[in-house]
Write an enzyme that holds these catalytic residues in place. Sequence first.
Site, PDB file in Angstrom:
ATOM      1  N   SER A 236      -0.726  -2.990  -6.648  1.00 52.79           N
ATOM      2  CA  SER A 236      -0.102  -3.256  -5.353  1.00 52.79           C
ATOM      3  C   SER A 236      -0.600  -4.502  -4.633  1.00 52.79           C
ATOM      4  O   SER A 236      -0.104  -4.833  -3.560  1.00 52.79           O
ATOM      5  CB  SER A 236      -0.256  -2.048  -4.427  1.00 52.79           C
ATOM      6  OG  SER A 236      -1.621  -1.806  -4.145  1.00 52.79           O
ATOM      7  N   LYS A 281      -2.643   1.947   4.426  1.00 53.07           N
ATOM      8  CA  LYS A 281      -2.873   0.513   4.317  1.00 53.07           C
ATOM      9  C   LYS A 281      -2.582  -0.189   5.644  1.00 53.07           C
ATOM     10  O   LYS A 281      -3.302  -1.112   6.033  1.00 53.07           O
ATOM     11  CB  LYS A 281      -1.999  -0.072   3.207  1.00 53.07           C
ATOM     12  CG  LYS A 281      -2.375   0.447   1.824  1.00 53.07           C
ATOM     13  CD  LYS A 281      -1.504  -0.147   0.734  1.00 53.07           C
ATOM     14  CE  LYS A 281      -1.951   0.339  -0.633  1.00 53.07           C
ATOM     15  NZ  LYS A 281      -1.164  -0.253  -1.732  1.00 53.07           N
TER      16      LYS A 281
END
Length: 340
Positions: A236, A281
């Site tokens: 990611s 995140k």
Amino acid sequence: MVSALLVAVFGLLGAFVKVPYVALGPGPTYDTLGELTLQEGSAAEEVISIGEGPEVFPPDGQLRMTTVSVTTELSLFGALGLWGSGRYALAPEEEFYPPDRTQEDVENENRQAFETSQTSAESAALRHLGYPTFVSVGQVVADGPSDGVLEPGDRILSVHGTETVDDRQVQNSLTETAPGDEVRVVVSRDGEERTETVTLGANEGRSHGFLGIVPVTEPEVDFDIDIELSEVGGPSAGLIFALAIVDKLEDGDLTGGATVAGTGEITSDGRVGPIGGIQFKMRAAREEGATVFLVPADNCVEAVPHAPDGLRLVRVETLAGAVDSLESLADGGDDAPTCG
């Protein structure tokens, strides 16, 4: 006495008996434009360093890649405590560590995905900057159709009559084939051009033939790019890596001096894919001072209700789109696409 005994037993069970869950929460973030001390007592090193050759432009702001922490070996009380804090969510352990694979297997897979994301990020960034590319054999599937015929590192010149400068062209060249067909693969190995014949195999979920390799698009450059992050897994970080490379090699400042964070897988041709754990995140990014967060388009619906105050969500589908959005924001514009 009975009640006290029951309480004691419950306390012991809650404190020491492990539950089949993991806790997901905000993980560390890393400024890909900055430096990082890899070992205590050692000198700081650039997270992304560019070898000698091209001019490198020093950035002013930050481009932070974000991660999700995964806490395992939870006791009942430990799991309840993390969940009750509001910063963590619980998920079945088997979703992250399937019973048919060891924890070491999963960690190796995550490490490999991280390394692949670095390669894809480099290719996407350098293609965006106009550098030429070529395709090589990244991996050969063990006991697959190309095992013993092609080798990792072979430069693929054409497959089934189709010239290749992109790994997608390798896949597209096989769409009209079937398992059992023979195809010619022209490669360059140790500077020598050679033509190999591969009998295609079958692969579950595909009707066309299976070559049994992982093709990788690589930039045609005479300098190296090194990414110094060894304790992170998964794919990611690809988008942020690619943006950091572009920012260093292109005159200007993508961040406008601000702290920008984000996430997203990236392909070698610059397409951005969705990831997991985006709510954690975003929280970690905001706590590090980020004011802009780059969100893969397919994650927008999930991201909006969890966005922290003061964090602008910019929807991203491609590397080029992310660059355009950041340049617009850095120039004071307000036309970057947003989630919601």
